[in-house]
Design a protein around this motif. Structure first.
Motif, PDB file in Angstrom:
ATOM      1  N   ASP A  69       3.664  -2.363   8.790  1.00  0.00           N
ATOM      2  CA  ASP A  69       3.540  -0.922   8.615  1.00  0.00           C
ATOM      3  C   ASP A  69       4.923  -0.293   8.772  1.00  0.00           C
ATOM      4  O   ASP A  69       5.486  -0.282   9.864  1.00  0.00           O
ATOM      5  N   GLU A  70       5.483   0.214   7.679  1.00  0.00           N
ATOM      6  CA  GLU A  70       6.835   0.794   7.649  1.00  0.00           C
ATOM      7  C   GLU A  70       7.834  -0.159   8.314  1.00  0.00           C
ATOM      8  O   GLU A  70       8.505   0.196   9.288  1.00  0.00           O
ATOM      9  N   PRO A  71       7.972  -1.378   7.786  1.00  0.00           N
ATOM     10  CA  PRO A  71       8.776  -2.401   8.483  1.00  0.00           C
ATOM     11  C   PRO A  71      10.264  -2.109   8.550  1.00  0.00           C
ATOM     12  O   PRO A  71      10.961  -2.673   9.388  1.00  0.00           O
ATOM     13  N   THR A  72      10.787  -1.214   7.695  1.00  0.00           N
ATOM     14  CA  THR A  72      12.235  -0.971   7.693  1.00  0.00           C
ATOM     15  C   THR A  72      12.573   0.473   8.033  1.00  0.00           C
ATOM     16  O   THR A  72      13.681   0.926   7.756  1.00  0.00           O
ATOM     17  N   ARG A  73      11.641   1.197   8.651  1.00  0.00           N
ATOM     18  CA  ARG A  73      11.912   2.593   9.013  1.00  0.00           C
ATOM     19  C   ARG A  73      13.057   2.656  10.028  1.00  0.00           C
ATOM     20  O   ARG A  73      13.062   1.981  11.044  1.00  0.00           O
ATOM     21  N   GLY A  74      14.071   3.498   9.728  1.00  0.00           N
ATOM     22  CA  GLY A  74      15.184   3.688  10.651  1.00  0.00           C
ATOM     23  C   GLY A  74      16.110   2.494  10.752  1.00  0.00           C
ATOM     24  O   GLY A  74      16.806   2.327  11.744  1.00  0.00           O
ATOM     25  N   ILE A  75      16.139   1.673   9.693  1.00  0.00           N
ATOM     26  CA  ILE A  75      16.942   0.442   9.717  1.00  0.00           C
ATOM     27  C   ILE A  75      17.960   0.486   8.584  1.00  0.00           C
ATOM     28  O   ILE A  75      17.663   0.961   7.480  1.00  0.00           O
ATOM     29  N   ASP A  76      19.161  -0.016   8.850  1.00  0.00           N
ATOM     30  CA  ASP A  76      20.226   0.035   7.850  1.00  0.00           C
ATOM     31  C   ASP A  76      19.997  -0.976   6.725  1.00  0.00           C
ATOM     32  O   ASP A  76      19.160  -1.872   6.820  1.00  0.00           O
ATOM     33  N   ILE A  94       0.873  -1.179   0.000  1.00  0.00           N
ATOM     34  CA  ILE A  94       0.000   0.000   0.000  1.00  0.00           C
ATOM     35  C   ILE A  94       0.906   1.224   0.000  1.00  0.00           C
ATOM     36  O   ILE A  94       1.670   1.445   0.949  1.00  0.00           O
ATOM     37  N   ALA A  95       0.827   2.003  -1.074  1.00  0.00           N
ATOM     38  CA  ALA A  95       1.615   3.227  -1.198  1.00  0.00           C
ATOM     39  C   ALA A  95       0.699   4.423  -0.981  1.00  0.00           C
ATOM     40  O   ALA A  95      -0.507   4.344  -1.185  1.00  0.00           O
ATOM     41  N   GLY A  96       1.287   5.526  -0.564  1.00  0.00           N
ATOM     42  CA  GLY A  96       0.503   6.735  -0.357  1.00  0.00           C
ATOM     43  C   GLY A  96       1.307   7.763   0.400  1.00  0.00           C
ATOM     44  O   GLY A  96       2.270   7.425   1.096  1.00  0.00           O
ATOM     45  N   LEU A  97       0.916   9.014   0.274  1.00  0.00           N
ATOM     46  CA  LEU A  97       1.572  10.069   1.019  1.00  0.00           C
ATOM     47  C   LEU A  97       1.140  10.026   2.478  1.00  0.00           C
ATOM     48  O   LEU A  97       0.127   9.402   2.816  1.00  0.00           O
ATOM     49  N   MET A  98       1.900  10.683   3.347  1.00  0.00           N
ATOM     50  CA  MET A  98       1.518  10.754   4.751  1.00  0.00           C
ATOM     51  C   MET A  98       0.136  11.398   4.866  1.00  0.00           C
ATOM     52  O   MET A  98      -0.147  12.417   4.237  1.00  0.00           O
ATOM     53  N   ILE A 138       2.910  -1.654   4.165  1.00  0.00           N
ATOM     54  CA  ILE A 138       2.769  -0.203   4.022  1.00  0.00           C
ATOM     55  C   ILE A 138       4.168   0.385   4.081  1.00  0.00           C
ATOM     56  O   ILE A 138       4.923   0.104   5.008  1.00  0.00           O
ATOM     57  N   SER A 139       4.532   1.177   3.089  1.00  0.00           N
ATOM     58  CA  SER A 139       5.859   1.791   3.096  1.00  0.00           C
ATOM     59  C   SER A 139       5.813   3.128   2.376  1.00  0.00           C
ATOM     60  O   SER A 139       5.112   3.287   1.378  1.00  0.00           O
ATOM     61  N   SER A 140       6.573   4.083   2.915  1.00  0.00           N
ATOM     62  CA  SER A 140       6.694   5.394   2.280  1.00  0.00           C
ATOM     63  C   SER A 140       7.851   5.421   1.293  1.00  0.00           C
ATOM     64  O   SER A 140       8.038   6.422   0.595  1.00  0.00           O
ATOM     65  N   GLU A 141       8.641   4.346   1.259  1.00  0.00           N
ATOM     66  CA  GLU A 141       9.773   4.267   0.339  1.00  0.00           C
ATOM     67  C   GLU A 141       9.320   3.543  -0.930  1.00  0.00           C
ATOM     68  O   GLU A 141       9.161   2.318  -0.945  1.00  0.00           O
ATOM     69  N   LEU A 142       9.122   4.303  -1.996  1.00  0.00           N
ATOM     70  CA  LEU A 142       8.601   3.710  -3.230  1.00  0.00           C
ATOM     71  C   LEU A 142       9.534   2.648  -3.822  1.00  0.00           C
ATOM     72  O   LEU A 142       9.047   1.629  -4.330  1.00  0.00           O
ATOM     73  N   PRO A 143      10.864   2.823  -3.784  1.00  0.00           N
ATOM     74  CA  PRO A 143      11.720   1.737  -4.290  1.00  0.00           C
ATOM     75  C   PRO A 143      11.497   0.429  -3.525  1.00  0.00           C
ATOM     76  O   PRO A 143      11.559  -0.653  -4.120  1.00  0.00           O
ATOM     77  N   GLU A 144      11.236   0.516  -2.228  1.00  0.00           N
ATOM     78  CA  GLU A 144      10.972  -0.674  -1.416  1.00  0.00           C
ATOM     79  C   GLU A 144       9.663  -1.334  -1.832  1.00  0.00           C
ATOM     80  O   GLU A 144       9.591  -2.561  -1.997  1.00  0.00           O
ATOM     81  N   ILE A 145       8.626  -0.537  -2.027  1.00  0.00           N
ATOM     82  CA  ILE A 145       7.322  -1.057  -2.455  1.00  0.00           C
ATOM     83  C   ILE A 145       7.454  -1.766  -3.804  1.00  0.00           C
ATOM     84  O   ILE A 145       6.961  -2.884  -3.996  1.00  0.00           O
ATOM     85  N   ILE A 146       8.140  -1.122  -4.734  1.00  0.00           N
ATOM     86  CA  ILE A 146       8.298  -1.702  -6.079  1.00  0.00           C
ATOM     87  C   ILE A 146       9.209  -2.920  -6.047  1.00  0.00           C
ATOM     88  O   ILE A 146       8.974  -3.915  -6.732  1.00  0.00           O
ATOM     89  N   GLY A 147      10.256  -2.858  -5.206  1.00  0.00           N
ATOM     90  CA  GLY A 147      11.225  -3.944  -5.158  1.00  0.00           C
ATOM     91  C   GLY A 147      10.721  -5.205  -4.487  1.00  0.00           C
ATOM     92  O   GLY A 147      11.203  -6.302  -4.784  1.00  0.00           O
TER      93      GLY A 147
END
Length: 509
Positions: free
Chosen positions: A433-440, A295-299, A464-473
């Motif tokens: 929901d944003e599973p990789t936020r703040g993660i290396d 699920i992509a979308g702006l804040m 759910i992710s705000s990082e579009l490359p992550e969503i697409i990847g």
């Protein structure tokens, strides 16, 4: 041509905790008037190094030397470092929601004479600082009434009020959307042009490339190298961080997608306090076995609200619609029923909703499924230890013991504990929901691999992710939300950032 002056030098910094050497002879040199980035995997020691510098870990609790403007510093507390102009902004903002912007800016640094606060000076000086950081809000506005992006700018205004010479920012854009991140980075570059020095800790390598002059890489508690960002690529930084090249940031997966097993039909919910404000509007979606759906979308698009309302109606009022599993309606009126029906939800805020920070790893992992290790409602602690140890190894949680307090773990390892908790519940549907936020990047790859493994077992995953490359990847299919509605559905094979952004900014009607 004058030689650039070193404003900060940290020499052979070593810091130990019980059973762990967090820093091992780390060296760092920052040039005056530069933005210096610090990169490393979660748990590498970045935040620990900054806490040593700022006096959070006082002199005497570590070995090594700190020189600021050629002066040897032995800070006993954060007040001493701030008096010299070293100010740290932590990842978790230190603002008081119920106080005004002006009160927060001068908290502990009050504009007072003989113990009496001069509110005229406070308001006037706060307004000047807000103008410097690009905020038009009234100084009397409560912190709780502004967004996270603006709160981050208030933190910088607070730092400027202390006559900052070296500003330290720990993951400053981790919780910000793209626009707020861009505004913050532009401000940092403007402050640099005015002569301020900064240290930025970030996992967003594109941001580092954009704003930093140089980057020091820390790995396993040791400083590996310092590089000029003008001469390196993101892949070169990654190689230094993880000790190897990552040829593909998203692991390959053999698709084994089955039949539709989970459906959401005409799902709507309203704001829990503003009863007339509809947040989710007649959403329809489905998930197949073995499928990763994004699920992509702006804040503010309603993504988190949708996920939480599905998960036992833990968000919203006047919720309507239908949820089906294998074609049969589910009763998801509370979180316990959602868990019993095989649904798990990993919150975007792991510290607030995912973990009990004062408890150990063992207790956190088994928390959602205590009945599996209990007999007659009494927890079998030996079995609990065995389960936790199994997940520690399986998830590569970097800790000497499952008895370690979760609050002492790095962000990436905390996220692995949350994932372990829900994997132990053996869900059919895992909402992330944003599973990789703040993660290396290294920890991200590990979490992506876990997602793929779960999908290959026939589980459904909603990301759910705000990082579009992550969503697409990572996702096989992507729903796009805007203003509480699904505005598009895109297959991975044709998904681009431009296509997703088009749907993210349009209304369904």
């Amino acid at each position: 041509m004058s030689v650039p002056r070193t404003i900060l030098e940290m020499k052979n910094i070593t810091k130990e905790f019980p059973g762990v050497k967090a820093l091992d002879t780390v060296n760092l040199k920052v040039i005056e008037g530069e933005i210096h980035a610090i990169c490393g995997e979660n748990g590498a020691g970045k935040s620990t190094l900054m806490k040593v510098l700022s006096g959070v870990y006082p002199h005497g609790t570590y070995d090594g030397d700190i020189l600021f403007k050629d002066q040897v510093c032995e800070f006993k507390g954060i007040k001493q470092s701030e008096n010299l102009g070293i100010v740290i902004i932590h990842q978790e903002l230190a603002l008081i929601p119920e106080l005004s912007i002006a009160e927060n800016i001068f908290l502990g640094n009050e504009q007072a004479a003989k113990g009496v606060i001069n509110w005229n000076d406070t308001t006037r000086n706060a307004r000047d600082l807000l103008e410097k950081v690009g905020l038009s809000e009234s100084p009397s506005t409560l912190i709780k009434d502004i967004g996270v992006g603006k709160q981050q700018l208030v933190e910088i205004a607070k730092a400027l009020s202390k006559n900052v010479k070296l500003l330290i920012l720990d993951e400053p854009t981790a919780a910000l959307n793209e626009n707020d991140s861009e505004n913050l980075l532009q401000l940092l570059m403007e402050l640099r042009s005015q002569g301020m020095s900064a240290i930025i800790i970030s996992h967003k390598l594109n941001e580092i490339k954009k704003v930093a002059n140089s980057v020091t890489i820390i790995r396993d508690g040791q400083s590996i190298e310092t590089l000029d960002t003008a001469d390196i690529t993101e892949d070169r930084i990654i190689k230094g961080m993880v000790g190897r090249s990552l040829t593909n940031r998203y692991p390959d997966r053999e698709l084994k997608i089955g039949k539709t097993f989970f459906e959401v039909k005409n799902w709507s919910t309203y704001h829990p306090l503003q009863s007339e404000r509809q947040i989710v509007k007649k959403v329809n979606l489905h998930i197949r076995q073995g499928e990763i759906v994004g699920i992509a979308g702006l804040m503010g698009a309603g993504r988190t609200e949708l996920a939480m309302s599905i998960f036992g109606k833990s968000y919203g009022k006047k919720t309507t619609g239908e949820i089906l599993k294998h074609g049969k309606p589910l009763d998801l009126t509370n979180v316990t029923k959602a868990i019993d029906e095989g649904i798990a939800y990993v919150s975007e805020d792991r510290k607030e909703y995912g973990l009990i920070l004062m408890d150990d790893i063992k207790q956190n992992i088994t928390l959602a499924s205590l009945e599996k290790i209990a007999k007659q409602r009494v927890v079998n602690e030996s079995e609990e230890f065995v389960v936790a140890e199994e997940y520690r190894k399986k998830m590569n949680i970097k800790t000497p013991s499952v008895m370690q307090t979760v609050g002492n773990l790095s962000g990436g390892n905390q996220q692995k504990v949350v994932l372990s908790k829900w994997m132990f519940s053996e869900p059919d549907l895992l909402i992330l929901d944003e599973p990789t936020r703040g993660i290396d990047v290294g920890a991200k790859f590990e979490i992506y691999t876990i997602m793929n493994q779960l999908a290959n077992q026939g589980k459904g995953i909603l990301v759910i992710s705000s990082e579009l490359p992550e969503i697409i990847g990572m996702c096989d299919r992507i729903y796009v939300m805007n203003e509480g509605e699904i505005t598009g559905e895109v297959e991975r094979s044709v998904a681009t950032q431009e296509t997703l952004m088009k749907y993210m900014t349009k209304s369904r009607g």
